[in-house]
Scaffold this active site. Structure first.
Site, PDB file in Angstrom:
ATOM      1  CE  LYS A   1     -32.239  -0.616  -2.702  1.00 16.00           C
ATOM      2  NZ  LYS A   1     -31.030  -1.317  -3.170  1.00 16.00           N
TER       3      LYS A   1
ATOM      4  N   GLY B   1     -21.876  -1.593  -2.473  1.00 17.37           N
ATOM      5  CA  GLY B   1     -20.781  -1.698  -3.435  1.00 17.37           C
ATOM      6  C   GLY B   1     -19.431  -2.021  -2.815  1.00 17.37           C
TER       7      GLY B   1
ATOM      8  CB  ALA C   1     -26.122  -3.027   0.186  1.00 12.97           C
ATOM      9  N   GLY C   2     -23.519  -4.887  -0.273  1.00 14.33           N
ATOM     10  CA  GLY C   2     -22.288  -5.306   0.397  1.00 14.33           C
ATOM     11  C   GLY C   2     -21.811  -6.707   0.070  1.00 14.33           C
TER      12      GLY C   2
ATOM     13  CG  ASN D   1     -26.121  -3.284  -9.465  1.00 16.42           C
ATOM     14  OD1 ASN D   1     -25.396  -3.665 -10.385  1.00 16.42           O
ATOM     15  ND2 ASN D   1     -26.878  -2.247  -9.608  1.00 16.42           N
ATOM     16  CB  THR D   2     -21.293  -3.527  -7.095  1.00 13.48           C
ATOM     17  OG1 THR D   2     -22.100  -2.362  -7.025  1.00 13.48           O
ATOM     18  CG2 THR D   2     -19.900  -3.127  -7.539  1.00 13.48           C
TER      19      THR D   2
END
Lengths: 254, 67
Positions: free
Chosen positions: A96, A157, A183-184, A205-206
């Site tokens: 990535k 995040g 992301a996001g 992830n987050t």
């Protein structure tokens, strides 16, 4: 089936491995998510603490494809070095490409990202660049030969979900490689929305690791991504401005 | 001899003559690690033959949690 370069996956959820409360919860979250691709970062080891536990060493590595990132890199040269280090593990050839261009928004640097992809493709990596929701950049990277494009839904995040649905749908419509929304994402509804737009996969992830119950959220995300994809495949009705009755308008009994 | 490991000057016995021996010295032989020796990234197969010298620069990195 999700195809990235030579690899095929049943799961359309890619899961990050950062910031989980502990390894037990993380293992359970990975398990219920049924993900087949896990992302990692590359960092210096504390050589004086050989007993320090490491999440990767707790997994059956053969069950997953590893997708290391180049996080921490601020230019192409650094990203390429991290990618080469990751490959030297002998465990992976996917990368990535993440080159941060601004430390407040953590938005990627498009020019350095492009340069890094060019070099890594020449070296035989399976290259997945993290990019902004930039339609033309996605196109240019595709022409370069990347194996997927990974536009962000909103800043890393932030949990803001998809803030530019139009751009994301343009990227998806013109793509001839998988589009992985990265992301996001905050909620299962965001993940389902990405898939309903026609994205090929979602990287989280987050949204999972930072949730009050990461294991429950991992399951919710898996289900949302499956539902979103199924809904996309089922071809939804077009949106109309006015109502259309579902029940017959004739034959009313009065 | 002294080696520059992950940016720190570290004293190791002269008997630590290869990268593999270095990993063993710190008890890291069973860890998943990636090595850079004097700015050159080493394939895993080379760990056991790559010779070390005084003042060499070594980076020992690993996979950690990340998104």
């Amino acid at each position: 089936m999700l195809t990235i370069g030579p690899y095929e996956f049943n799961s359309r959820l890619l899961l990050g491995t950062g910031k989980f409360p502990n390894f037990e919860i993380q293992k359970e979250a990975v398990s219920v998510s049924q993900t087949q691709i896990l992302t990692f970062a590359v960092r210096r080891m504390n050589i004086f603490d050989a007993k320090q536990p490491n999440f990767l060493e707790m997994l059956d590595v053969k069950q997953f494809k590893l997708l290391p990132n180049t996080a921490g890199a601020v230019n192409a040269e650094e990203a390429v070095r991290i990618a080469r280090l990751a490959k030297a593990s002998g465990l992976c050839d996917m990368i990535k490409v993440e080159v941060i261009g601004d430390w407040v928004t953590l938005l990627p640097d498009p020019i350095e990202t492009f340069k890094a992809c060019e070099i890594l493709l020449e070296e035989g990596f399976i290259v997945l660049p993290y990019i902004s929701d930039d339609v033309v950049l996605a196109k240019r990277l595709q022409q370069l030969g990347v194996h997927a494009v990974m536009p962000g839904a909103s800043p890393i995040g932030s949990g803001q979900g998809i803030i530019n649905e139009l751009n994301l749908s343009f990227i998806i419509e013109q793509a001839n490689v998988p589009v992985i929304v990265d992301a996001g994402i905050g909620t299962p509804a965001d993940a389902a929305q990405a898939m309903a737009l026609g994205a090929d996969a979602v990287l989280l992830n987050t949204a999972v690791s930072g949730a009050g119950d990461p294991v429950k959220m991992a399951l919710a995300m898996k289900m949302a991504i499956e539902a979103g994809r199924l809904g996309y495949d089922a071809k939804p009705i077009p949106r109309k401005r006015y109502a259309t009755a579902s029940s017959p308008l004739v034959g009313l009994s009065k | 001899m002294k080696l520059q490991i992950n940016g720190e000057l570290v004293d190791v016995p002269d008997s630590v003559s290869t990268v593999s021996a270095l990993l063993e010295h710190f008890g890291l032989q069973s860890k998943i690690v990636m090595i850079e020796h004097n700015r050159t990234i080493l394939a895993k197969e080379l760990h056991s033959t790559q010779a070390l010298q005084d003042q060499d620069q070594i980076e020992i990195v690993q996979f950690v949690g990340g998104g």
